[in-house]
Scaffold this motif. Sequence first.
Motif, mmCIF file in Angstrom:
data_model
loop_
_atom_site.group_PDB
_atom_site.id
_atom_site.type_symbol
_atom_site.label_atom_id
_atom_site.label_comp_id
_atom_site.label_asym_id
_atom_site.label_seq_id
_atom_site.Cartn_x
_atom_site.Cartn_y
_atom_site.Cartn_z
ATOM 1 N N ALA A 39 -4.506 2.457 5.127
ATOM 2 C CA ALA A 39 -5.500 1.771 4.313
ATOM 3 C C ALA A 39 -6.854 1.729 5.017
ATOM 4 N N PHE A 82 0.840 -1.202 0.000
ATOM 5 C CA PHE A 82 0.000 0.000 0.000
ATOM 6 C C PHE A 82 0.873 1.250 0.000
ATOM 7 N N VAL A 136 -6.461 -4.962 1.514
ATOM 8 C CA VAL A 136 -5.054 -4.573 1.413
ATOM 9 C C VAL A 136 -4.220 -5.418 2.372
#
Length: 373
Positions: free
Chosen positions: A226, A195, A215
């Motif tokens: 995230a 990420f 994620v």
Amino acid sequence: MESFERARLDAYFAKIASQFAPTEWPTSFLVTHLLAERPGFVRAVAAMSRLRALLPKPKSINTTAQREIEQMIPCDTLSRELFTNAETALDYFEARAAGEPVILLDVGGYFAPTLAEVHSRFSGQLLGVVEDTENGHRRYADLDKLPCPVVSVARSPLKDPEDFLVGQSVVFSTEAVMRGRGDILHGRPALVIGFGKLGSSIARLLHAKGVQVTVHDIDPVRRTQALSQGFAVARDREGALRAAGLVLCATGALSLHGEDFPHLRNGAYVATVTSSEDELELSSLPDVYTRTMVGDHVTRYQTTGHYFYLANGGNAVNFLHGASVGPFIFLIQAEILAGIRMLTRTDLAPGLHEANADDRAAIAATWLSYFNR
């Protein structure tokens, strides 16, 4: 590229070259993705240095661009092996640039394995390296001791537009590959591994398309980011792999080990943002899997009771469609040119360095004057 576009690009790079004219005239070697727009950048490097050879990354070569470049300078074959053995690396540089002051322009840390040996034994002077990517940045940072300056543009704010748009192009190409087989994104939960700037861009576009996104990232800070942006965060890596109908690997490092592949859901697609040698441990995949091409740029891996699909052989999926990010790529290319001047000043200590804020602001202002029209 239209003639007026090429003229504007050459004028832009001429302006950058005058702003960052090196104090000395170095020799250079350039590793790059040889995409359709790349000859303009190559001409700019040649205007600021004695460019002895271009080493195009083998999975991203536009043949028209290569033919144009070969009329100016040699294009040598690039491989990891060329620069992992000190003797081979030294023989290469001695044959091309014996006794000369050399700057290495890198994409992905190709020169890192033998950098110390080349620096100490080369008949010329290795002034330093300019590195373009996060993966390469890490390869140099992981060396016990850098023997020379390494100017990294990987974490420059001028690279943010490129990273965002690369993420968008990855999603575009992944969807195009799937649609070529009659499949679509919708109805397939997606797992984005990594990420960072690329992974977050991919996750946001998938979400905007109505895809359920989870994620996974080893960095707890990125996991909190995230979550704050509305994404599910995997608590269990194996469980996340089993649930995903699409896995997009965006770490710039090793995302999937050999033992991870059997956990993939049947019929899942796997795509990456960089080369298979960096993101996927395909060599450790159990031998019981057979490989069959089942569509344009799609390989099915199958064994008894299990199968999954790999896009573009595990290499960067967006290169199937040119990987274009428009004129925004010229921002970071200009910072690479500024890195040449930084290294020719010879006042940088061994270690990692970045361009300063004033140089970046000057580049951005010049770029806006040519491309914000």
